[in-house]
Design a protein around this motif. Structure first.
Motif, PDB file in Angstrom:
ATOM      1  N   GLU A  78       7.143  15.258  -3.642  1.00  0.00           N
ATOM      2  CA  GLU A  78       6.585  14.097  -4.829  1.00  0.00           C
ATOM      3  C   GLU A  78       5.282  13.388  -4.541  1.00  0.00           C
ATOM      4  N   ALA A  79       5.145  12.889  -3.469  1.00  0.00           N
ATOM      5  CA  ALA A  79       3.876  12.257  -3.070  1.00  0.00           C
ATOM      6  C   ALA A  79       2.658  12.981  -3.406  1.00  0.00           C
ATOM      7  N   LEU A  80       2.775  14.303  -3.061  1.00  0.00           N
ATOM      8  CA  LEU A  80       1.722  15.180  -3.558  1.00  0.00           C
ATOM      9  C   LEU A  80       1.549  15.216  -5.151  1.00  0.00           C
ATOM     10  N   ALA A  81       2.801  15.530  -5.753  1.00  0.00           N
ATOM     11  CA  ALA A  81       2.610  15.501  -7.115  1.00  0.00           C
ATOM     12  C   ALA A  81       2.119  14.407  -7.766  1.00  0.00           C
ATOM     13  N   PHE A  82       2.478  13.091  -7.231  1.00  0.00           N
ATOM     14  CA  PHE A  82       1.792  11.861  -7.723  1.00  0.00           C
ATOM     15  C   PHE A  82       0.692  11.726  -7.625  1.00  0.00           C
ATOM     16  N   ALA A  83      -0.012  12.080  -6.212  1.00  0.00           N
ATOM     17  CA  ALA A  83      -1.398  12.019  -5.871  1.00  0.00           C
ATOM     18  C   ALA A  83      -2.259  12.950  -6.777  1.00  0.00           C
ATOM     19  N   MET A  84      -1.916  14.039  -7.097  1.00  0.00           N
ATOM     20  CA  MET A  84      -2.696  15.037  -7.959  1.00  0.00           C
ATOM     21  C   MET A  84      -2.743  14.742  -9.226  1.00  0.00           C
ATOM     22  N   ASN A  85      -1.505  13.975  -9.939  1.00  0.00           N
ATOM     23  CA  ASN A  85      -1.683  13.566 -11.261  1.00  0.00           C
ATOM     24  C   ASN A  85      -2.215  12.434 -11.334  1.00  0.00           C
ATOM     25  N   THR A  86      -2.610  11.458 -10.328  1.00  0.00           N
ATOM     26  CA  THR A  86      -2.968  10.330 -10.350  1.00  0.00           C
ATOM     27  C   THR A  86      -4.590  10.169 -10.310  1.00  0.00           C
ATOM     28  N   VAL A  87      -5.021  11.448  -9.605  1.00  0.00           N
ATOM     29  CA  VAL A  87      -6.677  11.552  -9.216  1.00  0.00           C
ATOM     30  C   VAL A  87      -7.234  12.631 -10.068  1.00  0.00           C
ATOM     31  N   ALA A  88      -6.559  13.475 -10.816  1.00  0.00           N
ATOM     32  CA  ALA A  88      -7.095  14.460 -11.567  1.00  0.00           C
ATOM     33  C   ALA A  88      -6.637  14.670 -12.786  1.00  0.00           C
ATOM     34  N   ASP A  89      -7.295  15.031 -13.982  1.00  0.00           N
ATOM     35  CA  ASP A  89      -6.863  15.253 -15.236  1.00  0.00           C
ATOM     36  C   ASP A  89      -6.857  16.987 -15.385  1.00  0.00           C
ATOM     37  N   THR A  90      -6.240  17.522 -16.403  1.00  0.00           N
ATOM     38  CA  THR A  90      -6.201  18.821 -16.626  1.00  0.00           C
ATOM     39  C   THR A  90      -7.519  19.550 -16.539  1.00  0.00           C
ATOM     40  N   ASP A  91      -7.459  20.490 -15.629  1.00  0.00           N
ATOM     41  CA  ASP A  91      -8.670  21.463 -15.281  1.00  0.00           C
ATOM     42  C   ASP A  91      -9.680  20.711 -14.247  1.00  0.00           C
ATOM     43  N   LEU A 108       3.580   7.908  -0.236  1.00  0.00           N
ATOM     44  CA  LEU A 108       2.233   7.623  -0.432  1.00  0.00           C
ATOM     45  C   LEU A 108       1.708   6.459  -0.098  1.00  0.00           C
ATOM     46  N   VAL A 109       0.495   6.660   0.526  1.00  0.00           N
ATOM     47  CA  VAL A 109      -0.127   5.620   1.074  1.00  0.00           C
ATOM     48  C   VAL A 109      -1.550   5.538   0.956  1.00  0.00           C
ATOM     49  N   SER A 110      -2.244   4.467   0.391  1.00  0.00           N
ATOM     50  CA  SER A 110      -3.310   4.229   0.152  1.00  0.00           C
ATOM     51  C   SER A 110      -3.851   2.679  -0.025  1.00  0.00           C
ATOM     52  N   LYS A 111      -5.040   2.173   0.604  1.00  0.00           N
ATOM     53  CA  LYS A 111      -5.263   1.073   0.388  1.00  0.00           C
ATOM     54  C   LYS A 111      -6.259   0.779  -1.001  1.00  0.00           C
ATOM     55  N   ASN A 112      -6.223   1.809  -1.778  1.00  0.00           N
ATOM     56  CA  ASN A 112      -7.223   1.822  -3.022  1.00  0.00           C
ATOM     57  C   ASN A 112      -5.938   0.989  -3.982  1.00  0.00           C
ATOM     58  N   LYS A 113      -6.224  -0.166  -4.517  1.00  0.00           N
ATOM     59  CA  LYS A 113      -4.851  -0.760  -5.292  1.00  0.00           C
ATOM     60  C   LYS A 113      -5.005   0.010  -6.812  1.00  0.00           C
ATOM     61  N   GLU A 114      -6.009   0.429  -7.197  1.00  0.00           N
ATOM     62  CA  GLU A 114      -5.980   1.175  -8.623  1.00  0.00           C
ATOM     63  C   GLU A 114      -5.214   2.392  -8.380  1.00  0.00           C
ATOM     64  N   PHE A 115      -5.387   3.112  -7.337  1.00  0.00           N
ATOM     65  CA  PHE A 115      -4.803   4.613  -7.051  1.00  0.00           C
ATOM     66  C   PHE A 115      -3.220   4.013  -6.960  1.00  0.00           C
ATOM     67  N   ILE A 116      -2.779   3.165  -6.256  1.00  0.00           N
ATOM     68  CA  ILE A 116      -1.407   2.791  -6.120  1.00  0.00           C
ATOM     69  C   ILE A 116      -0.727   2.299  -7.297  1.00  0.00           C
ATOM     70  N   ASP A 145       0.695  -1.158   0.032  1.00  0.00           N
ATOM     71  CA  ASP A 145       0.221   0.045  -0.031  1.00  0.00           C
ATOM     72  C   ASP A 145       0.775   1.199  -0.234  1.00  0.00           C
ATOM     73  N   ILE A 146       2.298   1.225  -0.171  1.00  0.00           N
ATOM     74  CA  ILE A 146       3.070   2.208   0.151  1.00  0.00           C
ATOM     75  C   ILE A 146       3.875   2.352  -1.177  1.00  0.00           C
ATOM     76  N   ILE A 153      -2.833   9.269   1.755  1.00  0.00           N
ATOM     77  CA  ILE A 153      -1.952   9.757   2.906  1.00  0.00           C
ATOM     78  C   ILE A 153      -0.821  10.256   2.221  1.00  0.00           C
ATOM     79  N   ILE A 154      -0.352  11.461   2.487  1.00  0.00           N
ATOM     80  CA  ILE A 154       0.935  12.080   2.074  1.00  0.00           C
ATOM     81  C   ILE A 154       1.741  12.206   3.550  1.00  0.00           C
ATOM     82  N   ASP A 155       2.969  11.573   3.351  1.00  0.00           N
ATOM     83  CA  ASP A 155       3.835  11.516   4.652  1.00  0.00           C
ATOM     84  C   ASP A 155       5.234  11.725   4.317  1.00  0.00           C
ATOM     85  N   SER A 156       5.926  11.891   5.208  1.00  0.00           N
ATOM     86  CA  SER A 156       7.253  12.457   5.158  1.00  0.00           C
ATOM     87  C   SER A 156       8.228  12.025   6.543  1.00  0.00           C
TER      88      SER A 156
END
Length: 396
Positions: free
Chosen positions: A100-113, A248-256, A91-92, A230-233
């Motif tokens: 970088e965890a934040l950038a990966f999270a934003m790019n993974t959940v959202a498209d442009t705009d 970067l931590v999540s139990k959502n397998k598709e997200f990871i 999950d990690i 979760i974003i952690d450091s």
């Protein structure tokens, strides 16, 4: 001459670092600058982390696995389980800092705009990450008068549109020091499940909670596994900002699995820093108890000294090591630069972070500053004394 990108032109400057040239010029003139502007703890890094790098027997400094070494991720998972956050190594993803965890999270959940709702004021670089990812930040205002508590859940809901992909919080908060309660987290959890969006929680200050308050992680909430990220450091937790290791931590397998593709593009996180960070996970609980005791003392001194200055309003932090102060001025950016260029007390001055850069709403925070209480208690007293004298001179 070739032109740079519109994205680059719209990239915001860091309110924390944009005044650095003025501070450096002051130092070149022999002025002592007391830094209240940046969250760089003066707490000693755990010795075992430093020794792990010093005493390693590596002959070839190889790439690690993209998601971080299995040994390290297993140990990270054990850390979370110890904190009643049930996750496994799968999950990690280990990242190059929480950034970088934040950038990966934003790019993974959202498209442009697409849109991410964030309570403001918030960590200033969220604006920068969102710009780089082509994501729109939709702010919901929290107020100093309420100690920056979670805004009413109705304020979040009325901002949700078909383009809303996530709500992002920082808990405890940077720059406010506010600690969200379990009840507040539960309200957010219900909302993201209702609208089928993600809840991203920046939990890098998890260990630093005060006044007998307990941190409420989003991954402790039942039924939130598909929504929680979760974003952690290690940066603040172990005073290892220079290691640049995050999670970067999540139990959502598709997200990871999707975030891992972004991670593969940068190959791997730094090997030496992973070695140091893995060793840091053996830090005894007594280390954090001592650090928390010190931060509480610093917070109390900072608040007490600030309250002596006429016209200042302060929110009382419940975690992390920041506070927002509202000053009796109109423009904190001008005031902060003036402090570095023109004001001295016995050849000393202070550097603060203007708070407007921690907001997305234009015009908010113009007369506020963020203070990081990461200095020893005597330095904090001295800094606030200089700040008080500066306000008299500036307003006079």
């Amino acid at each position: 001459m070739p032109s740079v990108s519109n994205k680059g032109l719209s990239m915001p400057q860091s309110p924390i670092r944009k005044l650095v040239p003025f501070a450096e010029n002051a130092k070149k003139k022999g002025v002592k600058v007391i830094h209240l502007n940046i969250g760089q703890p003066d707490i000693k890094t755990p010795q075992q982390a430093l020794d792990a790098v010093k005493n390693n027997t590596i002959n070839v400094l190889e790439y690690s696995r993209t998601e971080g070494s299995e040994e390290f991720r297993t140990k990270i998972a054990q850390y979370y389980v110890k904190n009643n956050i049930p996750v496994s190594a799968s999950d990690i993803i280990v990242t190059t800092g929480g950034s970088e965890a934040l950038a990966f999270a934003m790019n993974t959940v959202a498209d442009t705009d697409d849109e991410i709702i964030i309570p403001e004021p918030f960590y200033a670089n969220y604006n920068g990450f969102a710009t780089a990812c082509g994501v729109k930040v939709v702010p919901v205002v929290s107020k100093l008068e309420d100690n920056f508590a979670l805004p009413p859940i109705e304020d979040f809901e009325k901002l949700i549109t078909p383009r809303t992909k996530a709500i992002l919080i920082c808990n405890p908060g940077n720059p406010t020091g506010y600690l969200y309660s379990k009840e507040e987290i539960q309200k957010l959890a219900s909302l993201v499940k209702k609208h089928n969006i993600f809840l991203i929680a920046d939990e890098v200050y998890r260990e630093f909670t005060y006044d007998n308050k307990v941190h409420a992680s989003i991954l402790k909430e039942n039924g939130l596994d598909d929504h929680a990220i979760i974003i952690d450091s290690v940066s603040k937790r172990y005073s290892m900002c220079g290691a640049r290791i995050g999670f970067l931590v999540s139990k959502n397998k598709e997200f990871i699995a999707t975030a891992l593709k972004f991670a593969q593009a940068r190959l791997s996180p730094p090997t030496y820093a992973q070695i140091a960070s893995e060793a840091a996970l053996d830090t005894p609980d007594s280390y954090f108890e001592e650090v928390k005791t010190e931060y509480v003392a610093r917070r109390n001194i900072l608040i007490a000294e600030l309250e002596k200055i006429k016209g200042i309003k302060i929110a009382r932090p419940q975690g992390a090591f920041y506070c927002i102060a509202e000053l009796p001025i109109k423009d904190a950016d001008h005031f902060a630069q003036w402090l570095l260029e023109d004001f001295r007390v016995d050849n000393e001055t202070v550097m603060v972070a203007p708070a407007a850069g921690f907001y997305a709403t234009e015009g908010l925070g113009k007369n506020q500053i963020r203070i990081a209480y990461v200095l020893d208690q005597d330095s904090l007293k001295r800094a606030v004394h200089i700040l008080g004298e500066a306000l008299k001179s500036y307003n006079g």
